[in-house]
Motif scaffolding. Structure first.
Motif, PDB file in Angstrom:
ATOM      1  N   ASP A 103       0.644  -1.231   0.108  1.00  0.00           N
ATOM      2  CA  ASP A 103       0.103   0.033  -0.074  1.00  0.00           C
ATOM      3  C   ASP A 103       0.876   1.227  -0.013  1.00  0.00           C
ATOM      4  OD1 ASP A 103      -2.342  -1.519   0.022  1.00  0.00           O
ATOM      5  OD2 ASP A 103      -2.461  -1.507   2.172  1.00  0.00           O
ATOM      6  N   VAL A 104       1.906   1.245  -0.814  1.00  0.00           N
ATOM      7  CA  VAL A 104       2.793   2.639  -0.965  1.00  0.00           C
ATOM      8  C   VAL A 104       1.877   3.392  -1.739  1.00  0.00           C
ATOM      9  CG1 VAL A 104       4.919   3.437  -1.934  1.00  0.00           C
ATOM     10  CG2 VAL A 104       4.740   1.169  -1.050  1.00  0.00           C
ATOM     11  N   GLU A 105       1.935   4.632  -1.116  1.00  0.00           N
ATOM     12  CA  GLU A 105       1.211   5.614  -1.769  1.00  0.00           C
ATOM     13  C   GLU A 105       1.962   6.913  -2.466  1.00  0.00           C
ATOM     14  OE1 GLU A 105      -1.962   7.201   0.766  1.00  0.00           O
ATOM     15  OE2 GLU A 105      -2.284   5.585   1.600  1.00  0.00           O
TER      16      GLU A 105
END
Length: 110
Positions: A103-105
């Motif tokens: 879930d890297v943004e």
């Protein structure tokens, strides 16, 4: 975390039945071994028409130690059941990936 990915190309005529069997029988058996935390099934969206449908069945486990124990003590029997049922009509290959980020943004860098 380790992602154990099984990519399967199944003949189109068997794809629906195979998917149902995976959901109702095979994946519950794999999960029942206690080595995996969760699973997912993905269908390849962009493939050439080769008379088959390709799926990636993915299992998440805590460590390579757990995966190696699963592969040694459980995988041969479960893979044999799959092969006995589908034979050469379902061709599979397996890969092991290390999950390095989730879930890297986007950080606003353009």
């Amino acid at each position: 975390m380790i992602l154990y990915n099984v990519t399967v190309n199944i003949e189109n005529s068997l794809a629906d039945e195979w998917l149902q069997w995976m959901k109702e029988v095979h994946i519950p058996e794999v999960m029942g071994t206690g080595f995996f935390l969760r699973n997912q099934i993905c269908r390849l969206m962009s493939e050439i028409d080769n008379g088959g449908t390709t799926y990636a069945v993915q299992y998440y486990c805590r460590s390579m130690v757990d995966l190696e124990e699963y592969q040694r003590d459980h995988a041969p029997e479960l893979q044999a059941k799959h092969f006995k049922r589908y034979g050469e009509k379902a061709l599979a290959f397996r890969t092991v990936l290390e999950v390095v980020a989730v879930d890297v943004e986007r950080t606003g860098q353009e």
